[in-house]
Design a protein around this motif. Structure first.
Motif, mmCIF file in Angstrom:
data_model
loop_
_atom_site.group_PDB
_atom_site.id
_atom_site.type_symbol
_atom_site.label_atom_id
_atom_site.label_comp_id
_atom_site.label_asym_id
_atom_site.label_seq_id
_atom_site.Cartn_x
_atom_site.Cartn_y
_atom_site.Cartn_z
ATOM 1 N N ARG A 54 2.526 4.718 0.891
ATOM 2 C CA ARG A 54 2.681 5.479 2.140
ATOM 3 C C ARG A 54 1.923 6.783 2.032
ATOM 4 O O ARG A 54 2.002 7.468 0.996
ATOM 5 C CB ARG A 54 4.155 5.827 2.361
ATOM 6 C CG ARG A 54 4.967 4.673 2.803
ATOM 7 C CD ARG A 54 6.310 5.211 3.357
ATOM 8 N NE ARG A 54 7.228 4.115 3.416
ATOM 9 C CZ ARG A 54 8.343 4.005 2.697
ATOM 10 N NH1 ARG A 54 8.704 4.981 1.879
ATOM 11 N NH2 ARG A 54 9.101 2.953 2.817
ATOM 12 N N LYS A 55 1.240 7.108 3.110
ATOM 13 C CA LYS A 55 0.540 8.392 3.170
ATOM 14 C C LYS A 55 1.524 9.446 3.670
ATOM 15 O O LYS A 55 2.404 9.111 4.489
ATOM 16 C CB LYS A 55 -0.609 8.226 4.180
ATOM 17 C CG LYS A 55 -1.815 9.010 3.859
ATOM 18 C CD LYS A 55 -2.924 8.700 4.849
ATOM 19 C CE LYS A 55 -3.403 10.003 5.422
ATOM 20 N NZ LYS A 55 -4.452 9.885 6.398
ATOM 21 N N PRO A 110 3.126 11.811 6.011
ATOM 22 C CA PRO A 110 2.958 11.905 7.468
ATOM 23 C C PRO A 110 2.860 13.361 7.922
ATOM 24 O O PRO A 110 3.633 13.811 8.759
ATOM 25 C CB PRO A 110 4.237 11.226 7.994
ATOM 26 C CG PRO A 110 5.249 11.491 6.926
ATOM 27 C CD PRO A 110 4.532 11.616 5.609
ATOM 28 N N VAL A 155 6.070 2.536 -0.871
ATOM 29 C CA VAL A 155 4.986 1.641 -0.434
ATOM 30 C C VAL A 155 5.448 0.821 0.762
ATOM 31 O O VAL A 155 6.646 0.681 1.009
ATOM 32 C CB VAL A 155 4.582 0.671 -1.575
ATOM 33 C CG1 VAL A 155 3.999 1.418 -2.752
ATOM 34 C CG2 VAL A 155 5.758 -0.204 -2.016
ATOM 35 N N THR A 156 4.465 0.282 1.484
ATOM 36 C CA THR A 156 4.790 -0.706 2.524
ATOM 37 C C THR A 156 4.067 -2.005 2.172
ATOM 38 O O THR A 156 2.913 -1.972 1.723
ATOM 39 C CB THR A 156 4.358 -0.244 3.934
ATOM 40 O OG1 THR A 156 3.021 0.238 3.853
ATOM 41 C CG2 THR A 156 5.239 0.856 4.456
ATOM 42 N N LYS A 204 0.850 -1.200 0.000
ATOM 43 C CA LYS A 204 0.000 0.000 0.000
ATOM 44 C C LYS A 204 0.881 1.243 0.000
ATOM 45 O O LYS A 204 1.969 1.250 0.597
ATOM 46 C CB LYS A 204 -0.978 -0.001 1.174
ATOM 47 C CG LYS A 204 -0.359 -0.136 2.540
ATOM 48 C CD LYS A 204 -1.446 0.026 3.601
ATOM 49 C CE LYS A 204 -0.894 -0.174 4.994
ATOM 50 N NZ LYS A 204 -0.713 -1.550 5.440
#
Ligand code: NAP
Length: 413
Positions: free
Chosen positions: A117-118, A120, A244-245, A115
């Motif tokens: 990464r948003k 931060p 992404v993670t 997904k």
């Protein structure tokens, strides 16, 4: 469980890796139940065009689909879309999906992907701030990509630079903010990154390198990005392309070994002999790179996983792995990469960057480990073959442009 006893395969994740696994199982003659579970509404589709032709409006959804939607029913593959798997009961070999239904399996394949990464930052949820992973993400962005709009891209990886290239072609005003001092730091050398930086700059993209975004500004809608040094970059749209993670929550919940991704052996088998993991969510030993355990985020890796697993489940001939490869399209530049450049100690250049057609070969000692080829398909293919077969050539041979690549590869030992 021996291969003949496997009657029910569940695949969690209907992206490229999951979709290819279902297809390849049928192609290999598996006639048991296949259930493919995906969170997104669409059947499996290709993601690479999302930040290229699809974003530009040149492709529609039908063109993205790996296979027509009707094929799944025709091949007796149960495709469950818009559905989340929420629990794995390893002891009883069951998967629970949202709503409480439980599905039994003999073999489970985790192809859960990654997904984005948003950011931060305060303001990351404002209207106009976009993540970029799915067709829905691209659909949300497309109508906003209009000439004259101010786009700020955070992150100068592939997503960031491909989106920047499309945006410039559509006439947007583009600024890329990257925390590292150069673009593409994770995926290529300073030399090749410098070439892409120059190209984007020539196309009118502004870069803030070593920039630290501190706040996304705006009330209802984004109006800009504030940097930690006090500078402000105005924005109508922000795209976060900051990596992404891996989606490992289900694997962790059921106690599988997880490090940077779900850990598997070369056969993509996890620490549970009834569960495989493939694609962006999984890390496995890479045969051409001294069995180094790596989580590769690429189409090639997704397809390799599907081939390996389909052969293992059906007891077919083990798949002979290809050396890793990747590509990126930006403007009229086609970057093709084979191998893994990490750990190189010198670079050999064939051609000149100013011609916008060159290949950078990466060596570790005498061994060729990777190539970045820009508009040079023969060099890409040749190097890929060398890496694949563990052969190498002297740097001086590659520098000699009078000899065709094919000839150099044919003579290599
Ligand atoms: P990426 O390649 O990991 O690049 C993300 C970049 O953003 C890195 O340079 C990263 O720097 C930087 N970054 C991280 N946090 C940041 C922050 N807070 N502010 C500013 N910059 C920050 O990932 P991506 O470009 O987002 O791509 C996502 C995935 O899609 C990847 O799996 C990628 O391989 C895939 N993809 C592939 C292609 C292709 O192969 N052509 C095209 C599109 C997408 P650090 O490394 O220093 O954190």
């Amino acid at each position: 469980m021996s291969t003949g006893e496997i009657k029910r395969v569940i695949i969690i994740g209907a992206g490229q890796a999951g979709g290819e696994t279902a297809q390849r199982l049928r192609q290999a003659g598996f006639d048991g139940d296949i259930t493919l579970i995906g969170e997104e509404p669409a059947p499996p589709y290709q993601r690479p065009p999302l930040s290229k032709a699809y974003l530009k409006g040149e492709y529609d959804m039908d063109r993205l689909l790996l296979r027509p939607a009707s094929v799944y029913a025709e091949e007796n593959i149960t495709l469950l879309t818009s559905l989340r798997a929420v629990w794995i009961d390893r002891a009883n070999r069951r998967v629970r999906v949202e709503g409480g239904r439980e599905l039994p399996y003999d073999v489970l394949v985790l192809a859960t992907g990654a997904k984005p990464r948003k950011l931060p930052l305060v303001g990351a949820d404002l209207d106009g701030v976009h993540l970029f992973r799915t067709a829905a993400d691209a659909d949300a962005l497309r109508p906003r990509m209009v000439s004259g709009a101010k786009l700020v891209v955070v992150g100068a990886g592939y997503i960031g630079l491909e989106a920047a290239a499309v945006a410039r072609q559509l006439g947007l005003d583009v600024t890329v903010i990257e925390t590292a001092v150069r673009p593409l730091a994770r995926v290529t050398s300073p030399e090749v990154a410098g070439f892409f930086l120059d190209e984007h700059t020539r196309q009118g993209v502004r870069f803030v390198l070593g920039g630290q975004p501190a706040l996304i500004k705006g009330r209802d809608r984004v109006t800009g990005v504030a940097l930690s040094d006090g500078a402000d970059v105005p924005a109508d749209i922000v795209i976060a392309g900051i990596g992404v993670t891996p989606e490992v929550a289900l694997a962790q919940q059921c106690g599988l070994a997880v490090e940077n991704g779900i850990v598997t052996n070369r056969q993509c088998l996890t620490s549970d002999p009834a569960i495989y993991a493939i694609g962006d969510c999984a890390a496995r030993p890479i045969v051409h790179f001294d069995e180094r355990v790596a989580r590769l985020e690429s189409v090639h890796n997704a397809v390799e996983g599907a081939k390996i697993v389909a052969a293992a489940i059906t007891g077919g001939k083990p798949h002979v792995e290809e050396a890793p490869w990747f590509w990126s399209d930006q403007y009229d530049l086609k970057l093709q990469i084979a191998g893994l450049f990490q750990g190189y100690d010198h670079i050999v250049l064939r051609g000149v960057m100013a011609d916008r057609a060159f290949a950078a070969f990466y060596y570790k000692g005498p061994k060729l480990i990777a190539v970045d080829a820009v508009n040079r398909p023969a060099e890409y293919l040749g190097a890929k073959m060398l890496i694949q077969t563990g052969r190498t050539v002297a740097p001086s041979e590659l520098e000699d442009e009078s000899r065709p690549m094919k000839e150099i590869v044919a003579a290599a030992r």
